[in-house]
Design a protein around this motif. Structure first.
Motif, mmCIF file in Angstrom:
data_model
loop_
_atom_site.group_PDB
_atom_site.id
_atom_site.type_symbol
_atom_site.label_atom_id
_atom_site.label_comp_id
_atom_site.label_asym_id
_atom_site.label_seq_id
_atom_site.Cartn_x
_atom_site.Cartn_y
_atom_site.Cartn_z
ATOM 1 N N ASN A 47 0.819 -1.212 0.000
ATOM 2 C CA ASN A 47 0.000 0.000 0.000
ATOM 3 C C ASN A 47 0.854 1.264 0.000
ATOM 4 O O ASN A 47 0.549 2.251 -0.675
ATOM 5 N N THR A 48 1.938 1.229 0.763
ATOM 6 C CA THR A 48 2.860 2.363 0.794
ATOM 7 C C THR A 48 3.526 2.554 -0.561
ATOM 8 O O THR A 48 3.685 3.682 -1.043
ATOM 9 N N LEU A 49 3.921 1.447 -1.174
ATOM 10 C CA LEU A 49 4.577 1.507 -2.482
ATOM 11 C C LEU A 49 3.622 2.067 -3.531
ATOM 12 O O LEU A 49 4.010 2.913 -4.353
ATOM 13 N N ASN A 50 2.365 1.601 -3.515
ATOM 14 C CA ASN A 50 1.374 2.122 -4.455
ATOM 15 C C ASN A 50 1.261 3.638 -4.330
ATOM 16 O O ASN A 50 1.300 4.370 -5.327
ATOM 17 N N SER A 51 1.120 4.105 -3.099
ATOM 18 C CA SER A 51 0.947 5.538 -2.856
ATOM 19 C C SER A 51 2.181 6.330 -3.287
ATOM 20 O O SER A 51 2.075 7.380 -3.934
ATOM 21 N N PHE A 52 3.355 5.818 -2.935
ATOM 22 C CA PHE A 52 4.594 6.529 -3.269
ATOM 23 C C PHE A 52 4.789 6.605 -4.781
ATOM 24 O O PHE A 52 5.114 7.672 -5.320
ATOM 25 N N LEU A 53 4.601 5.483 -5.474
ATOM 26 C CA LEU A 53 4.836 5.472 -6.915
ATOM 27 C C LEU A 53 3.829 6.348 -7.657
ATOM 28 O O LEU A 53 4.170 6.971 -8.670
ATOM 29 N N LEU A 54 2.595 6.381 -7.159
ATOM 30 C CA LEU A 54 1.600 7.267 -7.760
ATOM 31 C C LEU A 54 2.060 8.721 -7.664
ATOM 32 O O LEU A 54 2.072 9.450 -8.659
ATOM 33 N N LEU A 55 2.465 9.122 -6.473
ATOM 34 C CA LEU A 55 2.906 10.497 -6.252
ATOM 35 C C LEU A 55 4.197 10.787 -7.005
ATOM 36 O O LEU A 55 4.348 11.838 -7.638
ATOM 37 N N TYR A 56 5.114 9.842 -6.972
ATOM 38 C CA TYR A 56 6.426 10.038 -7.601
ATOM 39 C C TYR A 56 6.307 10.192 -9.120
ATOM 40 O O TYR A 56 6.822 11.153 -9.707
ATOM 41 N N THR A 57 5.616 9.255 -9.765
ATOM 42 C CA THR A 57 5.516 9.302 -11.224
ATOM 43 C C THR A 57 4.680 10.485 -11.695
ATOM 44 O O THR A 57 4.953 11.062 -12.750
ATOM 45 N N ALA A 58 3.661 10.865 -10.910
ATOM 46 C CA ALA A 58 2.816 11.996 -11.297
ATOM 47 C C ALA A 58 3.591 13.309 -11.270
ATOM 48 O O ALA A 58 3.241 14.253 -11.992
ATOM 49 N N ASN A 59 4.641 13.377 -10.469
ATOM 50 C CA ASN A 59 5.388 14.623 -10.311
ATOM 51 C C ASN A 59 6.715 14.639 -11.057
ATOM 52 O O ASN A 59 7.492 15.601 -10.911
ATOM 53 N N LEU A 60 6.997 13.623 -11.849
ATOM 54 C CA LEU A 60 8.213 13.651 -12.658
ATOM 55 C C LEU A 60 8.055 14.712 -13.755
ATOM 56 O O LEU A 60 7.080 14.685 -14.505
ATOM 57 N N PRO A 61 8.981 15.649 -13.854
ATOM 58 C CA PRO A 61 8.829 16.753 -14.817
ATOM 59 C C PRO A 61 8.890 16.267 -16.265
ATOM 60 O O PRO A 61 9.582 15.298 -16.587
ATOM 61 N N GLN A 62 8.148 16.958 -17.113
ATOM 62 C CA GLN A 62 8.148 16.684 -18.543
ATOM 63 C C GLN A 62 8.313 18.012 -19.277
ATOM 64 O O GLN A 62 7.467 18.894 -19.152
ATOM 65 N N THR A 63 9.394 18.151 -20.005
ATOM 66 C CA THR A 63 9.600 19.352 -20.808
ATOM 67 C C THR A 63 9.966 18.927 -22.217
ATOM 68 O O THR A 63 10.210 17.744 -22.490
ATOM 69 N N GLU A 64 10.022 19.909 -23.099
ATOM 70 C CA GLU A 64 10.346 19.597 -24.495
ATOM 71 C C GLU A 64 11.753 19.033 -24.625
ATOM 72 O O GLU A 64 12.016 18.179 -25.476
ATOM 73 N N LYS A 65 12.664 19.455 -23.748
ATOM 74 C CA LYS A 65 14.060 19.045 -23.866
ATOM 75 C C LYS A 65 14.477 17.961 -22.876
ATOM 76 O O LYS A 65 15.612 17.498 -22.924
ATOM 77 N N ALA A 66 13.581 17.582 -21.982
ATOM 78 C CA ALA A 66 13.893 16.520 -21.018
ATOM 79 C C ALA A 66 12.582 15.886 -20.563
ATOM 80 O O ALA A 66 11.781 16.530 -19.883
ATOM 81 N N ARG A 67 12.379 14.633 -20.929
ATOM 82 C CA ARG A 67 11.101 13.998 -20.593
ATOM 83 C C ARG A 67 11.301 12.505 -20.344
ATOM 84 O O ARG A 67 12.157 11.856 -20.933
#
Length: 429
Positions: A118-138
């Motif tokens: 349950n902790t892993l599910n919550s952490f990975l959801l938050l972590y992947t949702a907040n990984l930055p996406q830009t035109e030059k780094a994604r």
């Protein structure tokens, strides 16, 4: 005239239908997620819980430790070869599988990963949702689950819901035939932007499900190399052979060091991602270095950088790597999940009492290219489910030339978790 008109109508109809068929890789499959939507309340509660307590810090360290141990074990499988794994990809695929595990099977998976489900599910959801996406780094992340059409194997809604809530996974059900093989590999190629063209050579006769994660990382350097910064050099392999290679020379300002290592961090555009290089000290072989490699040391290195000018040299290199990880994960303590007699994945699907669902294989493929413009890297992890019946003040100047075997990581600069970890033993020009 009527025949010509009918012919034109038929051609027009084909023109409409054929592109749709060509673009729909899953035309013959049934999307089981069509009626399953991510539970927004679950996601919001999960993010809030992860934000308010100390779980992220503890989970970060646990994932870093799992990443280091997985890399260490992978290198032992191919000790004289270039190695490249994506701990994030493996973690995501295993986490999806853990949502279908119960009892001792789940306990062993949690112990190996170092985090409760349950902790892993919550952490990975938050972590992947907040990984930055830009035109030059994604960093693009995609998850999918492929289920065999089988009257004895019916996926549970709770399992599908968990993977919708936390991993946004598409789930497809289809006959496991040559068409399915083509569709699965087509999905892999699409999600890795063509860097990995397939994950499966064939579908095992006992396979009933594939849980697949795909990553595609593409980023330009924050400070790209100019022509005058590229020159010939020699890379000395572990065996003592020298190789003529192109090196990229520059000065960086983030230095890494411990009792066995010196290294540096070079940022990608935007500063959200970085290339971290770890060079074992002279006289320490890669084998000896990796024998002492663990999550605590890696976490300490990445989180205690020294601000000082570093003259650097990175060889241009391109590498791909394939590894079947079943034995590695069993050696790390996750044994029941692979045992067809005692594995417990009854939270994944409904099936007869005498039917056992277990992990048959964990397939992992990676690719990386590092040059003067930046880095491209792809990774795919497929969990094949099968069933059967039965220091002091820093000096003012440092030099780190990666001209002998070294370890490198692609990390996010916020959590400093390894997206990829590799070891370069030789560089082919």
């Amino acid at each position: 005239m009527k025949k010509h008109l009918l012919l034109l109508l038929a051609l027009a109809l084909l023109a409409v239908l054929l592109p749709g068929c060509a673009n729909n890789a899953n035309a013959q499959s049934k999307n089981l997620m069509a009626g399953v939507q991510a539970n927004q309340q679950t996601q919001q509660e999960s993010q809030l819980a992860a934000t308010l307590d100390s779980t992220p810090t503890l989970t970060n360290k646990a994932i870093c430790d799992f990443s280091a141990r997985l890399f260490q074990q992978s290198c032992q499988q191919t000790p004289d070869e270039n190695t490249l794994i994506s701990p994030l990809s493996v973690t995501l695929a295993l986490a999806m599988a853990a949502n279908g595990a119960e009892d001792k099977t789940l306990a062993q998976m949690e112990q190996t990963l170092g985090v409760p489900r349950n902790t892993l599910n919550s952490f990975l959801l938050l972590y992947t949702a907040n990984l930055p996406q830009t035109e030059k780094a994604r960093l693009n992340i995609a998850n999918s689950i492929w289920l065999k059409e089988d009257s004895e194997f019916v996926a549970k809604k709770t399992f599908l819901q968990a993977n919708a809530d936390y991993y946004n996974a598409d789930v497809y059900q289809l006959p496991f035939n040559d068409a399915a093989l083509k569709q699965i590999n087509g999905w892999v190629k699409q999600q890795t932007n063509g860097m990995i063209d397939k994950i499966l050579d064939k579908i095992d006769k006992d396979a009933v499900a594939y849980l697949i994660n795909a990553l595609a990382f593409e980023a330009e350097w924050m400070s790209p190399y100019n022509n005058h910064q590229i020159g010939d050099g020699e890379f000395t392999t572990a065996g003592g052979q020298t190789q003529k290679v192109d090196f990229m020379y520059n000065s960086e300002h983030i230095y890494l060091e411990d009792e066995n290592t010196q290294g540096f961090i070079k940022y990608y555009a935007g500063g959200d991602y970085a290339f971290a290089a770890l060079l074992p000290h002279e006289g320490i072989s890669m084998a000896d270095y990796l024998a002492d490699f663990d999550g605590e040391k890696l976490h300490s290195l990445l989180n205690n950088p020294i601000s000082v000018q570093v003259k650097t040299a990175i060889p241009k290199f391109e590498s791909d790597y394939t590894l079947e990880m079943s034995q590695i994960l069993q050696d790390m303590g996750m044994t029941d999940a692979f045992d067809k007699n005692i594995a417990n994945f009854r939270a994944m699907a409904d099936f007869p009492a005498d039917y056992t669902l277990y992990i048959n294989k964990i397939l992992h493929k990676t690719y990386i290219k590092v040059d003067e413009k930046g880095t491209k890297a792809g990774a795919v992890t497929a969990v094949e489910m099968a069933g059967n019946t039965a220091a002091g003040p820093p000096p003012e100047f440092k030099t780190v030339y990666l001209d002998r075997p070294f370890v490198y990581l692609l990390i996010d600069t916020e959590q400093k978790l390894p997206l990829f970890i590799g070891a370069v033993q030789s560089v082919a020009k």
